[in-house]
Scaffold this motif. Structure first.
Motif, PDB file in Angstrom:
ATOM      1  N   GLY A  69       0.728  -1.144   0.123  1.00  0.00           N
ATOM      2  CA  GLY A  69       0.041  -0.104  -0.053  1.00  0.00           C
ATOM      3  C   GLY A  69       0.760   1.054  -0.032  1.00  0.00           C
ATOM      4  O   GLY A  69       1.960   1.315  -0.395  1.00  0.00           O
ATOM      5  N   ARG A  70       0.220   2.199   0.442  1.00  0.00           N
ATOM      6  CA  ARG A  70       0.661   3.671   0.505  1.00  0.00           C
ATOM      7  C   ARG A  70       1.982   4.053   1.059  1.00  0.00           C
ATOM      8  O   ARG A  70       2.971   4.495   0.431  1.00  0.00           O
ATOM      9  CB  ARG A  70      -0.189   4.763   0.807  1.00  0.00           C
ATOM     10  N   ASN A  71       2.174   3.261   2.299  1.00  0.00           N
ATOM     11  CA  ASN A  71       3.311   3.483   3.067  1.00  0.00           C
ATOM     12  C   ASN A  71       4.766   2.820   2.474  1.00  0.00           C
ATOM     13  O   ASN A  71       5.601   3.534   2.191  1.00  0.00           O
ATOM     14  CB  ASN A  71       3.290   2.913   4.498  1.00  0.00           C
ATOM     15  N   ALA A  72       4.265   1.383   1.782  1.00  0.00           N
ATOM     16  CA  ALA A  72       5.274   0.913   1.147  1.00  0.00           C
ATOM     17  C   ALA A  72       5.612   1.788  -0.218  1.00  0.00           C
ATOM     18  O   ALA A  72       6.990   1.771  -0.595  1.00  0.00           O
ATOM     19  CB  ALA A  72       4.715  -0.649   0.801  1.00  0.00           C
ATOM     20  N   GLY A  73       4.492   2.287  -0.812  1.00  0.00           N
ATOM     21  CA  GLY A  73       5.023   3.187  -2.056  1.00  0.00           C
ATOM     22  C   GLY A  73       5.897   4.306  -1.653  1.00  0.00           C
ATOM     23  O   GLY A  73       6.831   4.492  -2.493  1.00  0.00           O
ATOM     24  N   ARG A  74       5.395   5.029  -0.518  1.00  0.00           N
ATOM     25  CA  ARG A  74       6.544   6.142  -0.353  1.00  0.00           C
ATOM     26  C   ARG A  74       8.050   5.547   0.217  1.00  0.00           C
ATOM     27  O   ARG A  74       8.890   6.377  -0.362  1.00  0.00           O
ATOM     28  CB  ARG A  74       5.833   6.711   1.181  1.00  0.00           C
ATOM     29  N   ALA A  75       7.940   4.632   0.571  1.00  0.00           N
ATOM     30  CA  ALA A  75       9.461   3.937   1.241  1.00  0.00           C
ATOM     31  C   ALA A  75      10.167   3.745   0.063  1.00  0.00           C
ATOM     32  O   ALA A  75      11.527   3.979  -0.093  1.00  0.00           O
ATOM     33  CB  ALA A  75       9.291   2.711   2.171  1.00  0.00           C
ATOM     34  N   ASP A  76       9.385   2.858  -1.292  1.00  0.00           N
ATOM     35  CA  ASP A  76      10.027   2.566  -2.217  1.00  0.00           C
ATOM     36  C   ASP A  76      10.619   3.698  -3.077  1.00  0.00           C
ATOM     37  O   ASP A  76      11.304   3.682  -3.583  1.00  0.00           O
ATOM     38  CB  ASP A  76       9.220   1.536  -2.875  1.00  0.00           C
ATOM     39  N   GLY A  77       9.737   4.645  -3.005  1.00  0.00           N
ATOM     40  CA  GLY A  77       9.885   5.792  -3.842  1.00  0.00           C
ATOM     41  C   GLY A  77      11.166   6.617  -3.079  1.00  0.00           C
ATOM     42  O   GLY A  77      11.925   7.002  -3.857  1.00  0.00           O
ATOM     43  N   GLN A  78      11.293   6.797  -2.000  1.00  0.00           N
ATOM     44  CA  GLN A  78      12.579   7.370  -1.535  1.00  0.00           C
ATOM     45  C   GLN A  78      13.676   6.719  -1.842  1.00  0.00           C
ATOM     46  O   GLN A  78      14.648   7.328  -2.106  1.00  0.00           O
ATOM     47  CB  GLN A  78      12.087   7.483   0.084  1.00  0.00           C
ATOM     48  N   THR A  79      13.348   5.327  -1.502  1.00  0.00           N
ATOM     49  CA  THR A  79      14.879   4.449  -1.999  1.00  0.00           C
ATOM     50  C   THR A  79      15.072   4.707  -3.295  1.00  0.00           C
ATOM     51  O   THR A  79      16.364   4.995  -3.856  1.00  0.00           O
ATOM     52  CB  THR A  79      14.312   3.103  -1.539  1.00  0.00           C
ATOM     53  N   ALA A  80      14.117   4.738  -4.308  1.00  0.00           N
ATOM     54  CA  ALA A  80      14.351   4.767  -5.837  1.00  0.00           C
ATOM     55  C   ALA A  80      15.129   6.075  -6.181  1.00  0.00           C
ATOM     56  O   ALA A  80      15.877   6.082  -6.827  1.00  0.00           O
ATOM     57  CB  ALA A  80      13.210   4.513  -6.417  1.00  0.00           C
ATOM     58  N   MET A 108      -6.776  -4.013  -6.304  1.00  0.00           N
ATOM     59  CA  MET A 108      -6.357  -2.819  -7.144  1.00  0.00           C
ATOM     60  C   MET A 108      -6.479  -1.654  -6.154  1.00  0.00           C
ATOM     61  O   MET A 108      -5.533  -0.776  -6.426  1.00  0.00           O
ATOM     62  CB  MET A 108      -7.415  -2.635  -8.369  1.00  0.00           C
ATOM     63  N   THR A 109      -7.254  -1.518  -5.304  1.00  0.00           N
ATOM     64  CA  THR A 109      -7.315  -0.340  -4.466  1.00  0.00           C
ATOM     65  C   THR A 109      -5.961   0.022  -3.790  1.00  0.00           C
ATOM     66  O   THR A 109      -5.204   0.893  -3.688  1.00  0.00           O
ATOM     67  CB  THR A 109      -8.240  -0.350  -3.497  1.00  0.00           C
ATOM     68  N   THR A 110      -5.460  -1.234  -3.270  1.00  0.00           N
ATOM     69  CA  THR A 110      -4.251  -1.209  -2.557  1.00  0.00           C
ATOM     70  C   THR A 110      -3.115  -1.028  -3.330  1.00  0.00           C
ATOM     71  O   THR A 110      -2.074  -0.183  -3.083  1.00  0.00           O
ATOM     72  CB  THR A 110      -3.688  -2.645  -1.760  1.00  0.00           C
ATOM     73  N   ILE A 111      -3.024  -1.485  -4.641  1.00  0.00           N
ATOM     74  CA  ILE A 111      -1.916  -1.281  -5.888  1.00  0.00           C
ATOM     75  C   ILE A 111      -2.003   0.246  -6.152  1.00  0.00           C
ATOM     76  O   ILE A 111      -0.891   0.818  -6.033  1.00  0.00           O
ATOM     77  CB  ILE A 111      -2.177  -2.174  -6.964  1.00  0.00           C
ATOM     78  N   ILE A 112      -3.124   0.884  -6.329  1.00  0.00           N
ATOM     79  CA  ILE A 112      -3.142   2.323  -6.654  1.00  0.00           C
ATOM     80  C   ILE A 112      -2.654   3.274  -5.336  1.00  0.00           C
ATOM     81  O   ILE A 112      -1.854   3.950  -5.874  1.00  0.00           O
ATOM     82  CB  ILE A 112      -4.574   2.591  -6.958  1.00  0.00           C
ATOM     83  N   ASP A 113      -2.888   2.670  -4.423  1.00  0.00           N
ATOM     84  CA  ASP A 113      -2.212   3.574  -3.137  1.00  0.00           C
ATOM     85  C   ASP A 113      -0.843   3.368  -3.086  1.00  0.00           C
ATOM     86  O   ASP A 113      -0.004   4.184  -2.834  1.00  0.00           O
ATOM     87  CB  ASP A 113      -2.722   2.937  -1.920  1.00  0.00           C
ATOM     88  N   TYR A 114      -0.402   2.209  -3.396  1.00  0.00           N
ATOM     89  CA  TYR A 114       1.212   1.955  -3.593  1.00  0.00           C
ATOM     90  C   TYR A 114       1.854   2.888  -4.571  1.00  0.00           C
ATOM     91  O   TYR A 114       2.750   3.493  -4.412  1.00  0.00           O
ATOM     92  CB  TYR A 114       1.346   0.710  -3.947  1.00  0.00           C
ATOM     93  N   ILE A 115       1.078   2.955  -5.837  1.00  0.00           N
ATOM     94  CA  ILE A 115       1.754   3.621  -6.773  1.00  0.00           C
ATOM     95  C   ILE A 115       1.571   5.118  -6.670  1.00  0.00           C
ATOM     96  O   ILE A 115       2.430   6.150  -6.705  1.00  0.00           O
ATOM     97  CB  ILE A 115       1.142   3.524  -8.226  1.00  0.00           C
TER      98      ILE A 115
END
Length: 251
Positions: A69-80, A108-115
């Motif tokens: 979800g969103r928190n994982a996306g933020r963490a991965d974005g920062q790493t990227a 899909m809702t969780t995936i969208i939140d991740y992105i």
């Protein structure tokens, strides 16, 4: 349309040159922590660029990471972003985040939140998603990112309109195919995909094409054969410098 490939194996100068000779224009590589065996490093980015290939960055640590979800996306974005700066990826290019499994409607809702989270953490870069037809459609409809790389896997024969990249062949077993000594999947690019290289300067594609049309293509039909060959060589140098595939002159 340009031909390319994606791979987990780091390229060497020899393999990058071999793929370039084979007519490939770009390679998709993993923008992940540099401790990973599949990580793109600055030295590899430099040799890929020197060979005349463009680079597409994709972040993937595990296939179903997007279910964080969103928190994982933020963490991965920062790493990227941290890795992008380390390897020399210029701002304004794209980082794709992978959804590498057969995502179901309930996910899909969780995936969208991740992105969305990844997009929030990468303001200096365009954000893209890699995934199936269903993933691309859901993420696009939600407006979660601006770039789309679809795989034919799990897409059940459907191809989304307006994608920037399409992974069309994973080999007979789905594990890739052996080309130039490494396992790869095959991809096509349709433009504005956000690829990049580490060359010191890159001319804008529209500027390069205007120079080609205004000067190099001027009265091309009246030029001698030798002059036509030379003009095409010069045009290809401009194409390479602007991240576009070369064109073959057949006389």
């Amino acid at each position: 349309m340009a031909q390319g490939f994606d791979c987990a194996t780091p390229l060497t100068a020899a393999t990058a040159a071999a793929f370039k000779r084979d007519g490939y224009a770009f390679v998709c590589r993993y923008l992940v922590p540099l401790t990973s065996w599949k990580a793109l490093k600055k030295s590899e980015a430099d040799l890929i660029s020197a060979a005349g290939l463009q680079i597409v960055s994709v972040f993937e640590t595990t296939a179903n990471r997007a279910l964080g979800g969103r928190n994982a996306g933020r963490a991965d974005g920062q790493t990227a972003v941290q890795v992008a700066k380390q390897v020399g990826q210029p701002e304004g290019s794209t980082i794709y985040f992978a959804v590498d499994f057969d995502a179901q409607p309930s996910q899909m809702t969780t995936i969208i939140d991740y992105i969305r989270g990844a997009n929030e953490a990468t303001p200096a870069y365009d954000t893209g998603v890699y995934g199936s037809y269903a993933v691309v459609q859901a993420v696009r409809s939600a407006g979660a990112c601006s770039k789309f790389w679809q795989t034919y896997a799990w897409s059940r024969g459907q191809v989304a309109i307006g994608i920037h990249l399409y992974q069309y062949d994973n080999g007979p077993s789905g594990q890739g195919m052996l080309i130039n000594g490494i396992m790869v999947d095959l991809d096509e690019s349709y433009g504005e995909e956000g690829w990049w290289n580490t060359l010191a300067y890159m001319i804008k594609p529209e500027d390069a094409n205007e120079i080609i049309e205004r000067f190099l293509a001027h009265e091309f039909d009246k030029a001698s054969d030798a002059d036509k060959i030379r003009r095409n060589q010069l045009a290809n140098e401009l194409r390479k410098a602007s991240g576009q595939p070369e064109q073959i002159y057949n006389g």
